[in-house]
Scaffold this active site. Sequence first.
Site, short mmCIF file in Angstrom:
data_model
loop_
_atom_site.label_atom_id
_atom_site.label_comp_id
_atom_site.label_asym_id
_atom_site.label_seq_id
_atom_site.Cartn_x
_atom_site.Cartn_y
_atom_site.Cartn_z
N LYS A 151 -11.25 14.10 43.34
CA LYS A 151 -10.11 13.84 44.22
C LYS A 151 -9.03 13.17 43.38
O LYS A 151 -8.92 11.94 43.33
CB LYS A 151 -10.58 12.96 45.39
CG LYS A 151 -9.78 13.16 46.66
CD LYS A 151 -10.52 12.57 47.84
CE LYS A 151 -9.61 12.19 49.00
NZ LYS A 151 -8.87 13.26 49.63
N1 PXG Z 1 -10.22 18.91 51.22
C1 PXG Z 1 -9.21 18.22 50.68
C2 PXG Z 1 -8.33 18.86 49.68
C3 PXG Z 1 -9.00 16.88 51.08
O1 PXG Z 1 -8.01 16.17 50.53
C4 PXG Z 1 -10.88 17.08 52.59
C5 PXG Z 1 -11.05 18.38 52.14
C6 PXG Z 1 -11.87 16.50 53.55
O2 PXG Z 1 -12.74 15.62 52.87
P1 PXG Z 1 -13.39 14.36 53.59
O3 PXG Z 1 -14.29 13.82 52.57
O4 PXG Z 1 -12.27 13.45 53.98
O5 PXG Z 1 -14.10 14.87 54.76
C7 PXG Z 1 -9.84 16.30 52.05
C8 PXG Z 1 -9.64 14.88 52.50
C9 PXG Z 1 -4.20 12.24 53.77
C10 PXG Z 1 -5.72 12.30 53.81
O6 PXG Z 1 -3.65 11.18 53.52
C11 PXG Z 1 -6.34 13.39 53.23
C12 PXG Z 1 -7.73 13.47 53.22
C13 PXG Z 1 -8.49 12.47 53.81
C14 PXG Z 1 -7.85 11.36 54.39
C15 PXG Z 1 -6.45 11.27 54.39
O7 PXG Z 1 -3.55 13.27 53.96
N2 PXG Z 1 -8.26 14.56 52.62
#
Ligand code: PXG
Length: 291
Positions: A151
Amino acid sequence: MIDLSGLKVYINGKFVPAEEPGISPFDRGLLYGDAVFEGIREYDGKVFKLDEHIVRLFDSARILGIKIPLTKDEFKEIVLETLRENSLRDAHIRPIITRGMGLGVGPDPDYKPTVIVFAHPWKPFLGESGITMKTSAVRKFPPACFDSRAKCVGTYVNGIMAKQEATASGCDEALLLDVQGFVAEGPGENFLMVKNGVLYSPRRTNILHGITRQTVIDMARELEIPTCEKDLTLGDVYTCDEAFVCGTGAEICHVRMVDGRKIGDSTAGPITSSLIECFKILIHKEGTPVY
Ligand code: PXG
């Protein structure tokens, strides 16, 4: 816009007011996106899947070759401390670790990482009434270019461009494909679909290993819903019975339409609805207590 008034942010061992500039313009996170981060949720005074998020944060840093100057337990304590410092019970938490200061692509061997943790109140960003999606012209980085399990701040630019493209065409969210044309994920969510009672998710090669995605798969197994990880084409999506996106920020949100084609009858289907119901119970039941 986020209301920063009164919020305190953890930066390198100190809590400082969020409006106060605490990061150097020479920080590599700003200069090159040379940083890793997490998005974590606190529900009702408990942090959901804290261990999993911290493990992924440390793995992301290892992939980039950034050495975090703290142990996982110390990091967890900083997350909890940030919530306490701001008296938050329902919040989004964002740990960020940059490689620290340095100009020039090649990192200084004596770099000193910048450690930031902020938290603020937050609601699921896609709402609860379902979304429309548009396939994006921007593709996910293939593993040969960048490993999607890290990430990394810099890699979010393609998701940002995809989202811009989707909203410019009147859709709520983008659906990114990999370079071969298989379905990958949304800019900040994983994508899953249901066909003939089976829950399908794309292979993990080109997607973030989402913690909510794994939670959904675990819940499906408990509910005795068969699950399958495979390459999915747009044809699979256009002919599926149900689809949803999931993530820490989005929770579980059903997809009403993809590229102008209705998914099911446009409402949350029976499997999506039961997963949403189970998820709501789980987030209030599980978690690391903050207070
Ligand atoms: N794919 C991508 C590219 C992400 O950035 C997820 C899948 C889902 O992963 P999790 O582990 O959260 O289930 C993410 C997560 C924001 C924000 O500020 C983005 C995410 C999580 C929390 C806040 O836009 N992305």
